[in-house]
Design an enzyme around this catalytic site. Structure first.
Site, PDB file in Angstrom:
ATOM      1  N   ASP A   1       0.862  -1.173   0.000  1.00 35.68           N
ATOM      2  CA  ASP A   1       0.000   0.000   0.000  1.00 35.68           C
ATOM      3  C   ASP A   1       0.911   1.239   0.000  1.00 35.68           C
ATOM      4  O   ASP A   1       2.077   1.156   0.391  1.00 35.68           O
ATOM      5  CB  ASP A   1      -0.873  -0.045   1.260  1.00 35.68           C
ATOM      6  CG  ASP A   1      -1.598   1.252   1.495  1.00 35.68           C
ATOM      7  OD1 ASP A   1      -2.277   1.733   0.575  1.00 35.68           O
ATOM      8  OD2 ASP A   1      -1.477   1.792   2.621  1.00 35.68           O
TER       9      ASP A   1
ATOM     10  N   ASP B   1      -0.082   5.187   0.745  1.00 34.36           N
ATOM     11  CA  ASP B   1      -0.303   6.173   1.812  1.00 34.36           C
ATOM     12  C   ASP B   1      -0.472   5.494   3.176  1.00 34.36           C
ATOM     13  O   ASP B   1      -1.310   4.615   3.343  1.00 34.36           O
ATOM     14  CB  ASP B   1      -1.541   7.018   1.505  1.00 34.36           C
ATOM     15  CG  ASP B   1      -1.412   7.768   0.175  1.00 34.36           C
ATOM     16  OD1 ASP B   1      -0.283   8.089  -0.228  1.00 34.36           O
ATOM     17  OD2 ASP B   1      -2.455   8.003  -0.461  1.00 34.36           O
TER      18      ASP B   1
ATOM     19  N   CYS C   1     -16.021  -0.691  -9.294  1.00 39.71           N
ATOM     20  CA  CYS C   1     -14.989  -1.305 -10.134  1.00 39.71           C
ATOM     21  C   CYS C   1     -14.464  -2.586  -9.492  1.00 39.71           C
ATOM     22  O   CYS C   1     -14.776  -2.914  -8.359  1.00 39.71           O
ATOM     23  CB  CYS C   1     -13.854  -0.310 -10.339  1.00 39.71           C
ATOM     24  SG  CYS C   1     -13.025   0.122  -8.803  1.00 39.71           S
TER      25      CYS C   1
ATOM     26  N   CYS D   1     -11.223  -2.893  -9.158  1.00 39.24           N
ATOM     27  CA  CYS D   1      -9.857  -2.583  -8.732  1.00 39.24           C
ATOM     28  C   CYS D   1      -9.761  -1.844  -7.402  1.00 39.24           C
ATOM     29  O   CYS D   1      -8.681  -1.808  -6.795  1.00 39.24           O
ATOM     30  CB  CYS D   1      -9.101  -1.818  -9.829  1.00 39.24           C
ATOM     31  SG  CYS D   1      -9.963  -0.463 -10.623  1.00 39.24           S
ATOM     32  N   ARG D   2     -10.861  -1.234  -6.920  1.00 36.56           N
ATOM     33  CA  ARG D   2     -10.768  -0.511  -5.651  1.00 36.56           C
ATOM     34  C   ARG D   2     -10.617  -1.515  -4.512  1.00 36.56           C
ATOM     35  O   ARG D   2     -11.478  -2.363  -4.305  1.00 36.56           O
ATOM     36  CB  ARG D   2     -12.012   0.372  -5.464  1.00 36.56           C
ATOM     37  CG  ARG D   2     -11.999   1.210  -4.187  1.00 36.56           C
ATOM     38  CD  ARG D   2     -13.195   2.165  -4.175  1.00 36.56           C
ATOM     39  NE  ARG D   2     -13.384   2.801  -2.883  1.00 36.56           N
ATOM     40  CZ  ARG D   2     -12.692   3.869  -2.451  1.00 36.56           C
ATOM     41  NH1 ARG D   2     -11.774   4.412  -3.194  1.00 36.56           N
ATOM     42  NH2 ARG D   2     -12.944   4.389  -1.260  1.00 36.56           N
TER      43      ARG D   2
HETATM   44 MG   LIG Z   1      -2.949   3.234   3.248  1.00 39.22          MG
HETATM   45 ZN   LIG Z   2     -11.097   0.983  -9.616  1.00 40.23          ZN
END
Ligand SMILES: [Mg+2]
Ligand SMILES: [Zn+2]
Length: 193
Positions: free
Chosen positions: A10, A12, A106, A108-109
């Site tokens: 990941d 952030d 989606c 992909c999220r």
């Molecule tokens: Mg994060």
């Molecule tokens: Zn997405």
């Protein structure tokens, strides 16, 4: 081509400080251990794909070209420390996006597996020998959704969400930060061929 193990990361709150919608280069602060941690993974033979939800693009708070510039800047800082990531995967969608084309459910999220699946195809990854590291439960869930193991870090949102574990949620480890997560993975043994 033989499949290789990966450590999906990941962005952030895991590699860099989470400032909310990161929309200006001046807001980019890599954690002090970030470059060393990635370099250790590189040298141990793990592929390192980045998987980041950037719903701020759909919300109109972040410009998509800026995200590419930001990732190029992170690449430069990593390279200066002898480290690299093997691919950048971002999801610009958001279920409440103000940009209509991006207001979709989606695949992909995170925790949906789309970004990791793309990395698995692009890079030739064996998910069963792979790990996911992130500061939210959706990161942990993404790892499990692709058949990998997952580590929650206490940086970013981690410390806040640690005590709010979703019902029935398993996690292989909860550690202080990316450096500790990488140490745990490397203690398991070499990534091998
Ligand atoms: Mg994060
Ligand atoms: Zn997405």
């Amino acid at each position: 081509m033989s499949l290789r193990p990966a450590v999906f990361l990941d962005r952030d709150g895991t590699l860099n400080e989470d400032v909310g919608y990161l929309s200006a280069m001046s807001q980019l602060t890599l954690y002090p251990f970030a470059i060393d941690a990635v370099r250790l993974l590189n040298r141990a033979g793990y592929l390192v794909p980045m998987v980041t939800n950037q719903g701020g693009i759909g919300m109109g708070a972040i410009q998509a070209p800026f995200v590419d510039e930001l990732h190029a800047e992170i690449d430069r800082r990593l390279a200066a420390g002898g480290a690299h990531v093997d691919g950048w995967y971002s999801c610009p969608h958001h279920p409440e996006a103000i940009i209509e084309a991006l207001r979709v459910e989606c695949h992909c999220r995170k925790p949906a597996p789309g970004m990791a699946e793309a990395a698995i195809r692009d890079l030739g990854i064996d998910p069963a020998r792979s790990w996911m590291i992130g500061d939210k439960w959706i990161d942990v869930q993404l790892g499990h959704n692709i058949g990998a193991r997952s580590i929650l870090v206490r940086t970013g949102w981690g410390r806040r969400v640690e005590g709010a574990r979703p019902e029935g949620q398993r996690v292989e480890a909860i550690v202080d930060d990316l450096a500790a997560a990488v140490a745990l993975i490397l203690a398991e043994g070499h990534a091998g061929g």
